[in-house]
Design a protein around this motif. Structure first.
Motif, PDB file in Angstrom:
ATOM      1  N   ILE A 747      72.150  -3.255   8.098  1.00  0.00           N
ATOM      2  CA  ILE A 747      71.776  -4.732   7.769  1.00  0.00           C
ATOM      3  C   ILE A 747      70.126  -4.571   7.228  1.00  0.00           C
ATOM      4  O   ILE A 747      69.852  -5.141   6.107  1.00  0.00           O
ATOM      5  CB  ILE A 747      71.863  -5.566   8.909  1.00  0.00           C
ATOM      6  N   VAL A 748      69.337  -3.601   7.750  1.00  0.00           N
ATOM      7  CA  VAL A 748      68.158  -3.223   7.168  1.00  0.00           C
ATOM      8  C   VAL A 748      68.268  -2.884   5.914  1.00  0.00           C
ATOM      9  O   VAL A 748      67.366  -3.459   4.753  1.00  0.00           O
ATOM     10  CB  VAL A 748      67.238  -2.473   8.052  1.00  0.00           C
ATOM     11  N   VAL A 749      69.032  -1.760   5.457  1.00  0.00           N
ATOM     12  CA  VAL A 749      69.049  -1.338   4.045  1.00  0.00           C
ATOM     13  C   VAL A 749      69.525  -2.419   3.170  1.00  0.00           C
ATOM     14  O   VAL A 749      68.986  -2.773   2.150  1.00  0.00           O
ATOM     15  CB  VAL A 749      70.201  -0.242   4.113  1.00  0.00           C
ATOM     16  N   VAL A 750      70.498  -3.373   3.551  1.00  0.00           N
ATOM     17  CA  VAL A 750      71.332  -4.312   2.642  1.00  0.00           C
ATOM     18  C   VAL A 750      69.990  -5.489   2.591  1.00  0.00           C
ATOM     19  O   VAL A 750      69.833  -5.942   1.068  1.00  0.00           O
ATOM     20  CB  VAL A 750      72.267  -4.896   3.169  1.00  0.00           C
ATOM     21  N   THR A 751      69.199  -5.902   3.364  1.00  0.00           N
ATOM     22  CA  THR A 751      68.331  -6.867   3.425  1.00  0.00           C
ATOM     23  C   THR A 751      67.165  -6.383   2.541  1.00  0.00           C
ATOM     24  O   THR A 751      66.449  -7.075   1.775  1.00  0.00           O
ATOM     25  CB  THR A 751      67.716  -7.364   4.865  1.00  0.00           C
ATOM     26  N   ALA A 752      66.888  -4.932   2.723  1.00  0.00           N
ATOM     27  CA  ALA A 752      65.741  -4.185   1.986  1.00  0.00           C
ATOM     28  C   ALA A 752      65.810  -4.524   0.407  1.00  0.00           C
ATOM     29  O   ALA A 752      65.058  -4.686  -0.331  1.00  0.00           O
ATOM     30  CB  ALA A 752      65.540  -3.161   2.391  1.00  0.00           C
ATOM     31  N   PHE A 753      67.328  -4.297   0.056  1.00  0.00           N
ATOM     32  CA  PHE A 753      67.600  -4.374  -1.136  1.00  0.00           C
ATOM     33  C   PHE A 753      67.569  -5.865  -1.701  1.00  0.00           C
ATOM     34  O   PHE A 753      67.258  -6.094  -3.026  1.00  0.00           O
ATOM     35  CB  PHE A 753      69.308  -3.718  -1.531  1.00  0.00           C
ATOM     36  N   CYS A 834      80.086  -2.252   9.933  1.00  0.00           N
ATOM     37  CA  CYS A 834      78.993  -1.064   9.093  1.00  0.00           C
ATOM     38  C   CYS A 834      79.307  -0.404   8.154  1.00  0.00           C
ATOM     39  O   CYS A 834      78.862  -0.211   7.055  1.00  0.00           O
ATOM     40  CB  CYS A 834      78.780  -0.093  10.266  1.00  0.00           C
ATOM     41  N   LEU A 835      80.679  -0.116   8.129  1.00  0.00           N
ATOM     42  CA  LEU A 835      81.577   0.607   6.777  1.00  0.00           C
ATOM     43  C   LEU A 835      81.362  -0.244   5.508  1.00  0.00           C
ATOM     44  O   LEU A 835      81.092  -0.074   4.526  1.00  0.00           O
ATOM     45  CB  LEU A 835      82.662   0.969   7.394  1.00  0.00           C
ATOM     46  N   VAL A 836      81.773  -1.573   5.884  1.00  0.00           N
ATOM     47  CA  VAL A 836      81.826  -2.444   4.752  1.00  0.00           C
ATOM     48  C   VAL A 836      80.222  -2.662   4.081  1.00  0.00           C
ATOM     49  O   VAL A 836      80.260  -2.691   3.098  1.00  0.00           O
ATOM     50  CB  VAL A 836      82.601  -3.897   5.115  1.00  0.00           C
ATOM     51  N   LEU A 837      79.524  -3.184   5.019  1.00  0.00           N
ATOM     52  CA  LEU A 837      78.184  -3.272   4.594  1.00  0.00           C
ATOM     53  C   LEU A 837      77.445  -1.816   4.012  1.00  0.00           C
ATOM     54  O   LEU A 837      76.801  -2.097   2.739  1.00  0.00           O
ATOM     55  CB  LEU A 837      77.224  -3.709   5.605  1.00  0.00           C
ATOM     56  N   ALA A 838      77.694  -0.757   4.548  1.00  0.00           N
ATOM     57  CA  ALA A 838      77.185   0.454   3.806  1.00  0.00           C
ATOM     58  C   ALA A 838      77.876   0.593   2.650  1.00  0.00           C
ATOM     59  O   ALA A 838      76.977   1.207   1.773  1.00  0.00           O
ATOM     60  CB  ALA A 838      77.407   1.585   4.753  1.00  0.00           C
ATOM     61  N   PHE A 839      79.013   0.489   2.123  1.00  0.00           N
ATOM     62  CA  PHE A 839      79.660   0.610   1.117  1.00  0.00           C
ATOM     63  C   PHE A 839      79.299  -0.254   0.048  1.00  0.00           C
ATOM     64  O   PHE A 839      79.136  -0.071  -1.211  1.00  0.00           O
ATOM     65  CB  PHE A 839      81.292   0.399   1.360  1.00  0.00           C
ATOM     66  N   LEU A 840      78.933  -1.498   0.317  1.00  0.00           N
ATOM     67  CA  LEU A 840      78.365  -2.384  -0.479  1.00  0.00           C
ATOM     68  C   LEU A 840      77.122  -2.053  -1.124  1.00  0.00           C
ATOM     69  O   LEU A 840      76.351  -2.324  -2.034  1.00  0.00           O
ATOM     70  CB  LEU A 840      78.333  -3.957   0.073  1.00  0.00           C
ATOM     71  N   GLU A 850      69.744   5.415   2.123  1.00  0.00           N
ATOM     72  CA  GLU A 850      70.288   5.586   3.515  1.00  0.00           C
ATOM     73  C   GLU A 850      71.843   5.086   3.551  1.00  0.00           C
ATOM     74  O   GLU A 850      72.746   5.622   4.498  1.00  0.00           O
ATOM     75  CB  GLU A 850      69.464   5.107   4.824  1.00  0.00           C
ATOM     76  N   ALA A 851      72.258   4.258   2.782  1.00  0.00           N
ATOM     77  CA  ALA A 851      73.548   3.396   3.017  1.00  0.00           C
ATOM     78  C   ALA A 851      74.577   4.535   2.424  1.00  0.00           C
ATOM     79  O   ALA A 851      75.657   4.428   2.924  1.00  0.00           O
ATOM     80  CB  ALA A 851      73.580   2.194   1.863  1.00  0.00           C
ATOM     81  N   LYS A 852      74.359   5.413   1.812  1.00  0.00           N
ATOM     82  CA  LYS A 852      75.329   6.473   1.691  1.00  0.00           C
ATOM     83  C   LYS A 852      75.831   7.065   2.593  1.00  0.00           C
ATOM     84  O   LYS A 852      76.759   7.530   2.870  1.00  0.00           O
ATOM     85  CB  LYS A 852      74.754   7.586   0.295  1.00  0.00           C
ATOM     86  N   PHE A 853      74.709   7.581   3.404  1.00  0.00           N
ATOM     87  CA  PHE A 853      74.891   8.473   4.608  1.00  0.00           C
ATOM     88  C   PHE A 853      75.792   7.637   5.603  1.00  0.00           C
ATOM     89  O   PHE A 853      76.405   8.322   6.481  1.00  0.00           O
ATOM     90  CB  PHE A 853      73.545   9.117   5.160  1.00  0.00           C
ATOM     91  N   ILE A 854      75.334   6.427   5.838  1.00  0.00           N
ATOM     92  CA  ILE A 854      76.044   5.603   6.790  1.00  0.00           C
ATOM     93  C   ILE A 854      77.336   5.290   6.241  1.00  0.00           C
ATOM     94  O   ILE A 854      78.149   5.420   7.447  1.00  0.00           O
ATOM     95  CB  ILE A 854      74.973   4.200   6.805  1.00  0.00           C
ATOM     96  N   THR A 855      77.617   5.108   5.133  1.00  0.00           N
ATOM     97  CA  THR A 855      79.088   5.018   4.558  1.00  0.00           C
ATOM     98  C   THR A 855      79.826   6.344   4.936  1.00  0.00           C
ATOM     99  O   THR A 855      81.075   6.301   5.428  1.00  0.00           O
ATOM    100  CB  THR A 855      78.999   4.755   3.010  1.00  0.00           C
ATOM    101  N   PHE A 856      79.269   7.467   4.689  1.00  0.00           N
ATOM    102  CA  PHE A 856      79.982   8.676   5.001  1.00  0.00           C
ATOM    103  C   PHE A 856      80.129   8.987   6.534  1.00  0.00           C
ATOM    104  O   PHE A 856      81.278   9.264   6.895  1.00  0.00           O
ATOM    105  CB  PHE A 856      79.135   9.857   4.420  1.00  0.00           C
TER     106      PHE A 856
END
Length: 928
Positions: A747-753, A834-840, A850-856
């Motif tokens: 969520i932090v990554v998404v909100t930062a974007f 988490c997977l859905v948010l990280a994938f977005l 960091e979203a890439k690593f979370i997705t993986f």
């Protein structure tokens, strides 16, 4: 009535009284006829009384009654009734007689005796053109002749006793039966008939008051069936057939030898004692043998003993029939054979067995031949040595030996059987002066000076009398019954005048008194009869032994039965001489099944013939000869030889086995890496890489991973209540905390974007406090689920038997499958979010996205747990636990390596990239 008007069977020599018709007799006969009906009523059935009523009407018409009969089926019983009627109304007429030699002495009261002095009846052909020829007998029996002398001795002893029947003399008439039921019947009718004609007005009671007869059961059946309706008491000394105890058929039969009912029990007890399971049987073709073997078979069947064969013999059988029985013995595998046969019937077979050298058989004998003199020879001992059998108790009768040695054919030349005895014993034939010329051709004629005083023959051995003692007791039992009848008080009381004349004695009265007889004789034995006319059962166990070249009948035990049917068998086993050696012979169709096997019946064969089959897995037979295998308790399993249950192997994942060691090492390694990574993050918390990855959530995530790596350690070791509750709840809560932290970072990554977009204030609203709330809230939900789980249906240690018969799997039962999958499902839901948010957010423009690593990491996590469910369900035993541990460790390492390995690589390996410029650098040729 003229004899020509009688049926032919009445003229064949049977002595029966008949009605003598005369003018003016009808009125008197009619009156006596109705009186006779009343007299006969207790003795005969309704049909006979109806016949008598018909007879009385015939008398009115002066019609001979025997010429007419409305029911031929009751002719014989009706004839008995006519005999009674003839006696009451007209006196007796002797219709004929048998010419039978006898031992005779007149007395006030006559006692009859029938003995098999000759034991073989020589058959002759009847032409029916004249009177049947006289009976011819062979094989003089010394033992039976001694029985006759014991009877005479006992009567003489009683006549000389002032206390027993004082002033009353007993007489006797003793006849030979030839061991033939037919000849025994002739003798019985002869004894029951008067030897002379009686006046019209005289009564015609039987010529004897009691009868001592017979040795063979078939012969006794003939006598008891014939004289029983006339209430003549019969006391047998050697007839043991249990059938003679039937009081309905033989109401006047008594005996001084126990019934075969008890002997069968004694023989069965002997067979049981030595463990013989497979035996043969030889029976005589008469009532004694057939009923004896039948009773014995019924007894041994209760003990699980099988009778392999039953051979039948008889003294009159042809040699071919004897050879058939010998062949039956040779073909059989039995090692123990019971011979329930009289001596005379068994002796031909014994000679043939010796002739064919059939040895190795342990013979069991009935009382009829075990102490017989004729077969007790060294020759017969070759095959029958060591024989075991039961006999009645022995007794020594004082003064009998002088009586026996005093036998002399010159004292009474007309006495039957004495001359035959003398010829065998002395070796010469006694003759009178008139016979001298006629016997000159004979080999040896007695001089008249011979004596028996110094003879040592077994005939004169009176120390071990058995059957002879039975004869002795029979005579005294009759004497006591007569004393009670004549003096109305037992022997020994003060003498008073007789209360009954000897001429008034009726056979029925003697029978009634015999039933009440109960006295102690001079040897201390109680003489009495039970309700069936039987004495108490008591036997000695006899063993054939060869001592000093002579066959001796050695007493080695005792059998006694009480009134309740219980028995006591005592045997001196160490003293027994076995025909098969010093060891007790074995006789089985199949050897006893060893422990660990069970008996399987062979189709078409007796129950004693079986195969031994090994018990199935999980069942045992801990004793030999088991019929079935016993299942082991659930916690036990059979050993290799199936003779005992042993505890099943208990299986659970331990620290000491290779898998447990590997899991421990990997778990500690993961925990160590988590701590090391945390230390790195704390040491480099001011660097751009750490700041860019949200150091607080990263530390929370590392701490949760540290706990996740420690969770597998709770899955090792023996499950307990506490470890079972801890392992699942700890796993659920730690992974919920872990995924909550990842969710917070996502969520932090998404909100930062989103914050890079002008006018968007989302990032400002999602600060550290909100991050902590998300982590705590998501974790709290899992805690609530676990608390409900532990409260309602908590996990517990359980033993699982379904995976293996030889093992018990110890595992933690989840208690509630729904709660367990709810915990997994909640973790899975967080992971998917988490997977859905990280994938977005995977294509953010930062170099360090960091979203890439979370997705993986979430892809790894979901892949692991999706494959975990089918693997968990299908894995047996401790591998179920291993699969769960593998899933925990795999997912934890996936998160640790996917999220934190790149950062540690830059911090520790590529510190030149740990700059704000590098972290925030954008690649313009990539699209957002």
């Amino acid at each position: 009535m003229p004899s020509s008007g009688m049926p032919s069977y009445m003229r064949s020599g049977i002595v029966l009284p008949s009605i003598s018709w005369s003018p003016g007799l009808s009125s008197m006969l009619l009156t006596r006829c109705w009186e006779t009906q009343q007299t006969l009523q207790p003795h005969f059935g309704y049909a006979i009384l109806e016949e008598l009523d018909y007879l009385c009407k015939l008398i009115e018409l002066q019609v001979p009654p025997l010429a007419t009969s409305r029911d031929k089926n009751i002719k014989l019983e009706k004839t008995h009734a006519y005999c009674y009627l003839g006696c009451f109304v007209s006196g007796c007429e002797l219709l004929g007689r048998f010419n039978m030699p006898s031992l005779f002495k007149q007395g006030d009261i006559m006692i009859g005796g029938i003995f098999p002095v000759f034991n073989k009846d020589i058959s002759s052909t009847w032409t029916f053109e004249g009177e049947p020829p006289g009976v011819k007998c062979a094989r003089f029996d010394m033992r039976a002749f001694r029985w006759t002398q014991v009877m005479i001795f006992a009567i003489e002893e009683i006549n000389n006793d002032p206390a027993l029947l004082p002033n009353i003399s007993l007489g006797y008439r003793i006849l030979n039966s030839c061991s033939s039921p037919t000849n025994t019947l002739r003798a019985a009718l002869t004894l029951a008939s008067r030897p002379e004609e009686i006046d019209l007005t005289s009564p015609c009671p039987p010529a004897i008051s009691a009868l001592i007869a017979e040795a063979g059961s078939s012969q006794s059946l003939a006598v008891a069936g014939t004289l029983g309706p006339f209430q003549v008491p019969i006391v047998s000394y050697f007839s043991t057939c249990a059938c003679l105890s039937d009081r309905a058929k033989y109401p006047t039969f008594f005996r001084t030898i126990p019934s075969d009912y008890f002997q069968a029990k004694a023989l069965a007890a002997l067979v049981k004692h030595f463990g013989w399971q497979w035996i043969g049987a030889i029976q005589s073709d008469n009532d004694y043998g057939r009923n004896g073997i039948l009773a014995f078979t019924e007894e041994v069947k209760k003990l699980g003993v099988c009778v392999a064969f039953v051979g039948t013999v008889l003294r009159t059988y042809s040699k071919d029939k004897i050879l058939d029985v010998v062949e039956m013995i040779k073909q059989s595998t039995v090692k123990v054979i019971l011979a329930f046969v009289p001596e005379g019937d068994f002796y031909p077979l014994m000679k043939e067995v010796v002739k064919q050298n059939i040895t190795g058989i342990q013979w069991i004998a009935s009382e009829a031949w075990i102490t017989a003199i004729q077969p007790s020879t060294p020759e017969i001992y070759q095959a029958f040595g060591g024989a075991l059998g039961f006999v009645v108790q022995k007794m020594a009768i004082p003064n009998l030996k002088p009586f026996l040695t005093g036998i002399n054919p010159y004292t009474d030349p007309s006495a039957a059987f004495v001359r035959d005895f003398w010829e065998i014993m002395v070796g010469c034939r006694p003759v009178s002066q008139g016979e001298l010329m006629a016997t000159e051709a004979m080999n040896k004629i007695c001089t008249g000076n011979e004596t028996l005083m110094n003879y040592q023959d077994v005939f004169f051995n009176v120390r071990e009398l058995r059957v002879s003692y039975n004869v002795y007791k029979a005579v005294y039992a009759i004497a006591h019954a007569l004393h009670q009848l004549l003096f109305c008080q037992p022997v020994g009381k003060k003498m008073v005048r007789p209360c009954l004349n000897t001429s008034e004695i009726q056979p029925k009265q003697v029978t009634d008194q015999l039933q009440r007889v109960n006295f102690r004789n001079q040897f201390g034995d109680n003489v009495f009869f039970d309700v069936n006319g039987d004495p108490p059962a008591s036997y000695d166990i006899i063993n054939w032994q060869l001592i000093d070249g002579q066959v001796q009948h050695v007493t080695l035990g005792h059998f006694a039965s009480d009134a309740n049917g219980n028995y006591r068998l005592s045997i001196q086993e160490k003293e027994i001489v076995w025909r098969t050696g010093k060891m007790v012979p074995t006789s089985v169709c199949s050897n006893v099944c060893p422990a660990g096997t069970r008996k399987a019946q062979i189709k078409g064969k007796p129950t004693c013939c079986f195969d031994c089959i090994t018990c199935a897995d999980g069942t045992i037979a801990n004793s030999t000869g088991a019929a079935d295998c016993t299942p082991c308790p659930q916690e036990y399993w059979s050993n290799e030889i199936k003779d005992q249950c042993i505890p099943k192997m208990i299986e659970f994942l331990t620290y000491h086995e290779p898998m447990g060691i590997a899991i421990t090492i990997v778990s500690l390694l993961g925990a160590s890496l988590s701590l090391a990574t945390m230390m790195v993050f704390l040491c480099y918390r001011e660097t751009p890489v750490i700041k860019a990855s949200n150091s607080e959530l990263s530390c929370f995530l590392l701490f949760s991973l540290f706990l996740c790596f420690l969770c597998p350690l709770t899955f090792l070791g023996r499950p307990t209540v506490w470890t079972c509750m801890l392992r699942h709840t700890a796993f659920g809560v730690t992974f919920a905390l872990c995924i909550s932290c990842v969710l917070g970072k996502t969520i932090v990554v998404v909100t930062a974007f989103k914050a890079t977009i002008p006018g968007n204030k989302v990032a400002g609203k999602f600060g550290p406090a909100q991050q902590r709330i998300i982590v705590c809230f998501c974790t709290l939900i899992q805690i609530v689920i676990c608390v409900l789980w532990l409260t309602l249906k908590p996990p517990f240690p359980d033993m699982v038997f379904k995976y293996s018969n030889k093992k018990i799997i110890l595992e933690c039962n989840t208690g509630s499958e729904a709660a367990f999958y709810a915990v997994l499902g909640y973790i899975g839901m967080l992971a998917i979010i988490c997977l859905v948010l990280a994938f977005l957010a995977r294509k953010l423009p930062d170099n360090f996205n960091e979203a890439k690593f979370i997705t993986f990491s979430m892809l790894i996590f979901c892949a692991v747990w999706v494959t975990f469910i089918p693997a968990y369900v299908s894995s047996p035993g401790k591998f179920t636990v291993a699969v769960e541990i593998f899933a925990i460790l795999s997912s934890a390492f996936g998160l640790l390596l996917s999220i934190f390995a790149p950062k540690c690589f830059i911090i520790l390996i590529k510190p030149e990239k740990n700059t704000k410029k590098h972290v925030m650098g954008k690649t313009m040729n990539k699209k957002i």
